[in-house]
Structure formats: structure tokens, C-alpha cells
Design an enzyme around this catalytic site. Structure first.
Site, PDB file in Angstrom:
ATOM      1  N   ASP A  37      34.893  11.743  27.656  1.00 52.83           N
ATOM      2  CA  ASP A  37      34.589  13.152  27.890  1.00 52.83           C
ATOM      3  C   ASP A  37      33.769  13.273  29.181  1.00 52.83           C
ATOM      4  OD1 ASP A  37      31.963  12.420  27.256  1.00 52.83           O
ATOM      5  OD2 ASP A  37      32.004  13.346  25.279  1.00 52.83           O
ATOM      6  N   PRO A  59      52.682   7.043   7.066  1.00 56.13           N
ATOM      7  CA  PRO A  59      51.833   8.150   7.519  1.00 56.13           C
ATOM      8  C   PRO A  59      50.425   8.100   6.925  1.00 56.13           C
ATOM      9  CG  PRO A  59      53.428   8.915   5.908  1.00 56.13           C
ATOM     10  CD  PRO A  59      53.773   7.494   6.210  1.00 56.13           C
TER      11      PRO A  59
END
Length: 139
Positions: A16, A58
Site C-alpha cells: 500500500d 474452493p
């Protein structure tokens, strides 16, 4: 118990504006680490599809605990293992180390799925193959 370790260098795009790894990037790393762990254990995506008739693995739950931040250029080691296996679901733990220090822990619950025999357009949970269970847990 099968444990897979891999070294990863933190890239510019992982960070970030404060130059700290943006937390969703770790979840992408964990997803990749799970796939690489299966492959290292001898169960590539192609094997899973071909040998066991599965469609995928998943994720149904995930979380993490953060202890030490990582920044651009750092090398981390991701240690992944399957902690438990139920009928079709299994829990994966990822420990991320910076050197010897534990930087974070990630937790996933995943499910083996295949096509539903009653309706091939739908997915259905599939039992964890014994060969895979033995490889990952050693029982």
C-alpha cells in the site's frame, strides 16, 4: 504430516502507499500456496480433475492474524499444511515467517467439489480421497 515451505519476495504491487503489504495480497499468496502445496504433494490441478473427477477446492472460510508487517523487497517464507480433514472439507494453516519471526498466520477451510451426478450444471462436495488424506496427514 506434509508441510510445504516456499520463499516469496514482496513485490511493489503487494504494498500500500505506506509500503506495507496490503492485507488482501496475503490471501492471494495463501491461495497460491495451497495450490503449490497440493502440487508438491503430487496432486496437481490436472491430477485432481483427471484422477478424482473433481472440479476444484474452493474456499468457504478464511481469516488471518497479523503480527509483523512486511514491506517491498522483504523475503518471507510461507509454511503451509493441512491441519484436519473431514469428509469433503479440510483446514489449511499458513504460517508466514520473516527470518525466524512469525509475521502472520492464515487459516482456510476448503471443500473438494465435483459435478453433481443428478445435475452436471451444479457442483457437489466430494469425499476426500484416502490417498490424499494419507499423504497430507500421514495416517
Amino acid at each position: 504430516m506434509f508441510i510445504h515451505r516456499r520463499d516469496v519476495q514482496i513485490q511493489w504491487g503487494d504494498c500500500d502507499p505506506a509500503n506495507i503489504v496490503y492485507y488482501p495480497r496475503y490471501f492471494a499468496m495463501f491461495d497460491d500456496a495451497t495450490s503449490v502445496m497440493f502440487e508438491a504433494a503430487g496432486f496437481s490441478k490436472q491430477d485432481i480433475v483427471r484422477r478424482y473427477g473433481l472440479v476444484g477446492i474452493p474456499m468457504v472460510d478464511t481469516r488471518a492474524k497479523f503480527y509483523i508487517p512486511s514491506t517491498y523487497g522483504d523475503w518471507i517464507t510461507i509454511e503451509s499444511r493441512i491441519e484436519s480433514i473431514k469428509r469433503s472439507s479440510f483446514d489449511v494453516t499458513h504460517k508466514v515467517f520473516k527470518g525466524e519471526a512469525l509475521a502472520l498466520e492464515g487459516f482456510e477451510t476448503r471443500v473438494l467439489v465435483g459435478r453433481d451426478p443428478a445435475d452436471p450444471d451444479k457442483l457437489k462436495s466430494a469425499p476426500f480421497p484416502e490417498e490424499m488424506r494419507t499423504k497430507f496427514l500421514g495416517d
